[in-house]
Design an enzyme around this catalytic site. Structure first.
Site, PDB file in Angstrom:
ATOM      1  N   ALA A  64      45.436 -39.781 -16.162  1.00  0.00           N
ATOM      2  CA  ALA A  64      45.033 -40.803 -17.138  1.00  0.00           C
ATOM      3  C   ALA A  64      44.733 -40.165 -18.496  1.00  0.00           C
ATOM      4  O   ALA A  64      45.109 -40.702 -19.542  1.00  0.00           O
ATOM      5  CB  ALA A  64      43.819 -41.563 -16.618  1.00  0.00           C
ATOM      6  N   HIS A 121      34.330 -29.126   4.744  1.00  0.00           N
ATOM      7  CA  HIS A 121      35.221 -29.392   3.609  1.00  0.00           C
ATOM      8  C   HIS A 121      36.296 -30.444   3.884  1.00  0.00           C
ATOM      9  O   HIS A 121      36.999 -30.858   2.947  1.00  0.00           O
ATOM     10  CB  HIS A 121      35.845 -28.087   3.120  1.00  0.00           C
ATOM     11  CG  HIS A 121      34.844 -27.212   2.423  1.00  0.00           C
ATOM     12  ND1 HIS A 121      33.920 -26.470   3.116  1.00  0.00           N
ATOM     13  CD2 HIS A 121      34.604 -27.003   1.114  1.00  0.00           C
ATOM     14  CE1 HIS A 121      33.150 -25.828   2.256  1.00  0.00           C
ATOM     15  NE2 HIS A 121      33.544 -26.129   1.035  1.00  0.00           N
ATOM     16  N   VAL A 122      36.410 -30.876   5.130  1.00  0.00           N
ATOM     17  CA  VAL A 122      37.284 -32.025   5.434  1.00  0.00           C
ATOM     18  C   VAL A 122      36.912 -33.194   4.510  1.00  0.00           C
ATOM     19  O   VAL A 122      37.772 -33.961   4.069  1.00  0.00           O
ATOM     20  CB  VAL A 122      37.069 -32.413   6.922  1.00  0.00           C
ATOM     21  CG1 VAL A 122      37.423 -33.842   7.194  1.00  0.00           C
ATOM     22  CG2 VAL A 122      37.854 -31.475   7.826  1.00  0.00           C
ATOM     23  N   ASP A 142      29.361 -35.795  -4.118  1.00  0.00           N
ATOM     24  CA  ASP A 142      27.938 -35.895  -3.744  1.00  0.00           C
ATOM     25  C   ASP A 142      27.247 -37.174  -4.223  1.00  0.00           C
ATOM     26  O   ASP A 142      26.236 -37.571  -3.666  1.00  0.00           O
ATOM     27  CB  ASP A 142      27.163 -34.700  -4.312  1.00  0.00           C
ATOM     28  CG  ASP A 142      27.671 -33.368  -3.775  1.00  0.00           C
ATOM     29  OD1 ASP A 142      28.294 -33.366  -2.697  1.00  0.00           O
ATOM     30  OD2 ASP A 142      27.449 -32.336  -4.436  1.00  0.00           O
TER      31      ASP A 142
END
Ligand code: ADP
Ligand code: F6P
Length: 325
Positions: free
Chosen positions: A26, A255-256, A131
């Site tokens: 973008a 980390h998946v 997060d």
């Protein structure tokens, strides 16, 4: 830096998050639409300090909207807090005649953006982190995708948990923020959620699970935010010693949660943030982050954001207490 904006640069920093590519796309396409030259900086502040810039054209961002990760790659460079590194970064921005910089990343990355703004660089931040710990925005790029990954994983764990009459302790990411854990708890119907914002004791966890066992539950799910005061291993030790009925297993999702195709929500959010960041630069603003407020894209001063901890939604905590136990 000239007053007129002719050449901009974009980078992704901190932990990658699904949707960062959609934001890069973008920025590049909006920039080109407005007649700007757009550069990509590889590997975040490391690339900025080393002068790792490359010109980006429309075709360079084709076919990436559906890909997780970031084509510009990312890195962590703790030394960027030091003046020496920031000055080196500014030297490279000037060498490449960059009039405006767009930083896509988490609260650490945005702190770096603020440091550059304070040194006179025209900079706009885009919140990107799974997060959801960035103050001042309802969501950051990647949160929705990570939540959907967690949801799918926990649904799968529930199948095997109920087949074996087990309790699963599932660790989810979030650093010091319990957002992913609490929302995952709500949307999966977990028996208990442990978040950094609220301390619990091993005895309390034991009581909840023993109660679930005595009520005849076939299994139980405990979602443990990685920043919670108790870790999965110590909870498992405690439960094994106190024989609460269920067998205990631990799953660290790890980390998946950070990879995978971005959801429609994240692609749209990233696209809106990317276009808004370019337009905000063109309006002459600097030292701001684009943010989601309700359904609108707004800007917030980085000075007001950095150093603040995004509070956990008390309604989420209330509902988790009400529904999950
Ligand atoms: P995130 O952006 O996902 O929160 P980090 O906290 O690791 O990830 O920050 C990413 C990078 O941002 C750091 O490696 C460092 O290069 C830079 N950074 C973090 N904090 C600061 C700071 N206070 N001043 C300048 N740069 C910072
Ligand atoms: O900030 C995103 C995040 O995935 C956190 O949830 C986690 O604590 C951290 O990054 C892990 O960092 P790394 O990928 O360096 O292990």
């Amino acid at each position: 830096m000239s007053e007129e904006i002719e050449r901009i640069a974009v980078m992704t920093s901190g932990g990658d998050s699904p949707g960062m590519n959609a934001a890069i796309r973008a920025v590049v396409r909006a920039g080109i639409h407005y007649g700007l030259d757009v550069y990509g900086i590889r590997q975040a502040y490391r690339g900025l300090v080393n002068g790792d810039f490359e010109r980006m054209e429309t075709r360079d961002v084709g076919g990436i909207i559906q890909r997780g990760g970031t084509i510009l790659q990312t890195a962590r460079l703790p030394e960027f807090k030091e003046e020496k590194y920031q000055r080196e970064a500014i030297r490279h921005l000037n060498e490449h005649d960059i009039d405006g910089l767009i930083v896509i990343g988490g609260d650490g990355s945005l702190a770096g953006a603020l440091a550059l703004h304070r040194r006179g660089v025209r900079v706009i931040g885009i919140p990107g982190s799974i997060d959801n710990d960035i103050w001042g925005t309802a969501s950051s790029i990647g949160v929705d995708t990570a939540l959907n990954t967690i949801l799918e994983s926990i649904d799968r764990l529930r199948d095997t948990a109920s087949s074996h009459e087990r309790v699963f302790l599932v660790e989810v990411m979030g650093r010091h923020c319990g957002y992913l854990a609490i929302v995952a708890g709500l949307v999966t119907g977990a028996e208990m959620v442990l978040i950094p914002e609220q301390e619990v004791s091993l005895d309390e966890v034991g009581e909840v699970l023993e109660d679930a066992y005595l009520k005849g539950h076939s299994h139980a799910m405990v979602i443990v935010s990685e920043g919670a005061n108790l870790k999965c291993a110590e909870i498992a030790d405690y439960l094994n010693k106190h024989d609460i009925g269920f067998e205990v297993r631990i799953t660290i999702l790890g980390h998946v949660q950070r990879g995978g195709r971005p959801t429609a929500f994240d692609r749209l959010l990233a696209t809106r943030f990317g276009v808004a960041a370019v337009e905000t630069l063109l309006e002459g603003k600097s030292g701001v982050m684009v943010a989601l407020e309700g359904t609108s894209i707004v800007t917030r001063d980085l000075e007001d954001i950095i150093g603040k901890q995004r509070p956990i939604n008390p309604d989420h905590v209330r509902m988790a207490d009400l529904l999950t136990r």
